[in-house]
Design an enzyme around this catalytic site. Structure first.
Site, mmCIF file in Angstrom:
data_model
loop_
_atom_site.group_PDB
_atom_site.id
_atom_site.type_symbol
_atom_site.label_atom_id
_atom_site.label_comp_id
_atom_site.label_asym_id
_atom_site.label_seq_id
_atom_site.Cartn_x
_atom_site.Cartn_y
_atom_site.Cartn_z
ATOM 1 C CG HIS A 126 -2.079 -0.995 1.048
ATOM 2 N ND1 HIS A 126 -2.952 -1.295 2.072
ATOM 3 C CD2 HIS A 126 -2.481 -1.756 -0.008
ATOM 4 C CE1 HIS A 126 -3.831 -2.206 1.642
ATOM 5 N NE2 HIS A 126 -3.553 -2.507 0.393
ATOM 6 C CB CYS A 131 7.851 14.382 -14.366
ATOM 7 S SG CYS A 131 8.692 14.666 -12.788
HETATM 8 N N1 APR Z 1 -1.888 -7.389 17.798
HETATM 9 C C1 APR Z 1 -2.567 -8.054 16.830
HETATM 10 N N2 APR Z 1 -3.674 -7.561 16.223
HETATM 11 C C2 APR Z 1 -4.098 -6.350 16.613
HETATM 12 C C3 APR Z 1 -3.444 -5.597 17.617
HETATM 13 C C4 APR Z 1 -2.278 -6.164 18.238
HETATM 14 N N3 APR Z 1 -1.595 -5.524 19.186
HETATM 15 N N4 APR Z 1 -4.115 -4.422 17.778
HETATM 16 C C5 APR Z 1 -5.133 -4.457 16.897
HETATM 17 N N5 APR Z 1 -5.129 -5.614 16.189
HETATM 18 C C6 APR Z 1 -6.024 -6.042 15.113
HETATM 19 C C7 APR Z 1 -7.442 -5.543 15.207
HETATM 20 O O1 APR Z 1 -8.229 -6.463 15.954
HETATM 21 C C8 APR Z 1 -7.861 -5.504 13.737
HETATM 22 O O2 APR Z 1 -8.398 -6.749 13.324
HETATM 23 O O3 APR Z 1 -5.490 -5.484 13.917
HETATM 24 C C9 APR Z 1 -6.537 -5.293 12.988
HETATM 25 C C10 APR Z 1 -6.380 -3.924 12.371
HETATM 26 O O4 APR Z 1 -7.337 -3.769 11.377
HETATM 27 P P1 APR Z 1 -7.514 -2.441 10.524
HETATM 28 O O5 APR Z 1 -7.499 -1.260 11.437
HETATM 29 O O6 APR Z 1 -8.684 -2.622 9.653
HETATM 30 O O7 APR Z 1 -6.161 -2.349 9.647
HETATM 31 P P2 APR Z 1 -5.751 -3.138 8.349
HETATM 32 O O8 APR Z 1 -6.389 -4.468 8.287
HETATM 33 O O9 APR Z 1 -4.268 -3.059 8.285
HETATM 34 O O10 APR Z 1 -6.341 -2.222 7.206
HETATM 35 C C11 APR Z 1 -6.096 -2.609 5.874
HETATM 36 O O11 APR Z 1 -7.222 -0.714 4.986
HETATM 37 O O12 APR Z 1 -7.644 1.413 5.475
HETATM 38 C C12 APR Z 1 -6.982 0.604 4.596
HETATM 39 O O13 APR Z 1 -5.052 0.864 3.279
HETATM 40 C C13 APR Z 1 -5.495 0.826 4.619
HETATM 41 O O14 APR Z 1 -3.688 -0.764 4.791
HETATM 42 C C14 APR Z 1 -4.969 -0.412 5.294
HETATM 43 C C15 APR Z 1 -6.012 -1.430 4.973
#
Ligand code: APR
Length: 238
Positions: free
Chosen positions: A114, A125
């Site tokens: 990403h 450019c």
């Molecule tokens: N350890 C493990 N998991 C965790 C922790 C932790 N300490 N803290 C939070 N989580 C989990 C949450 O339960 C959740 O399922 O991490 C996940 C984070 O999810 P999102 O906030 O949705 O992030 P992500 O999945 O990376 O989002 C994907 O979406 O918004 C777009 O481009 C953006 O790269 C991003 C993509």
């Protein structure tokens, strides 16, 4: 649950999301107090949003860039460096995160699908710059070559994630797939696990809450990545 064993004949693909950086102090996206609280996704994470209000979008990503410089990799990132050191070329880390913490922890075989907060590129450019090369005092930093507006090097909704060919080639040979700290909401990343499993890979999940795509996870470990991963890495290698 018993930790599955892996050995040198395995090819390991890891997918990480915002959860692995949570313990470094970076907020995840889909928390109630998440990063995008005051911004609609459409406004700060789409090409249309950038077109409409490039100043706001630049302000948003500058803040995130400066925040990323203030935080450090945690035990979860470090455990994945350890795994890579054992598996070397039989290892690929694909991250949805743009914070650069995997690389700072020492991971080498990383795809930032990403994009990254550390670079930006010219809308005209396409020349690429590190953030430290450009004038971030300006509301919309201009290209040093052609003076047209630069944009953050982030893959926004509706854009093609980076290095997909390499990711699919690695998926073909993956025998163990791990998903860590991602809600399994955003495609195509959320579908990698299904593709790996379809080709016979064993799948492992480490997440605070059950992810959306949990039906594809063979071994699920609920909790914080920084707590679970160091122990898991020690125990899983045969
Ligand atoms: N350890 C493990 N998991 C965790 C922790 C932790 N300490 N803290 C939070 N989580 C989990 C949450 O339960 C959740 O399922 O991490 C996940 C984070 O999810 P999102 O906030 O949705 O992030 P992500 O999945 O990376 O989002 C994907 O979406 O918004 C777009 O481009 C953006 O790269 C991003 C993509």
């Amino acid at each position: 649950m018993k930790i599955p064993k892996i050995n040198q004949r395995d090819f390991l693909m890891i997918l990480t999301g915002a959860g692995i950086s949570a313990e470094s102090g970076i907020k995840t996206f889909r928390d109630s107090d998440g990063l995008w609280e005051n911004h609609r996704v459409e406004d700060v994470a789409t090409p249309e949003g950038f077109k409409q209000n490039p100043k706001l979008v630049w302000k948003f990503y500058k803040e995130r860039y400066f925040q990323s410089l203030e935080v450090n990799p945690n035990l979860g990132h470090e455990a994945l460096v350890e795994l890579e050191n054992r598996f070397k070329d039989n290892f690929l880390l694909v991250t949805q995160n743009v914070d650069g913490l995997h690389t700072r922890a020492g991971s080498k075989r990383v795809i930032e699908m990403h994009g990254t907060l550390n670079t930006c590129f010219c809308t005209k450019c396409k020349k690429k710059y590190t953030m430290s090369e450009v004038d971030l005092e300006q509301e919309i930093p201009p290209c040093l070559a052609c003076e047209k507006p630069l944009r953050p090097d982030i893959v926004w909704f509706g854009e093609m994630p980076y290095q997909m060919d390499e990711i699919y080639a690695a998926l073909d040979k993956t025998t163990v797939f791990m998903t860590i700290g991602t809600s399994g909401n955003v495609y195509p990343a959320a579908y990698f696990i299904a593709q790996a499993r379809q080709r016979g890979a064993r799948t492992i999940g480490v997440n605070l809450a059950e992810p959306e795509n949990s039906s594809y996870i063979d071994f699920f470990f609920q909790g914080k990545a920084g707590d679970i991963l160091p122990k898991m890495v020690e125990e899983m290698i045969e």
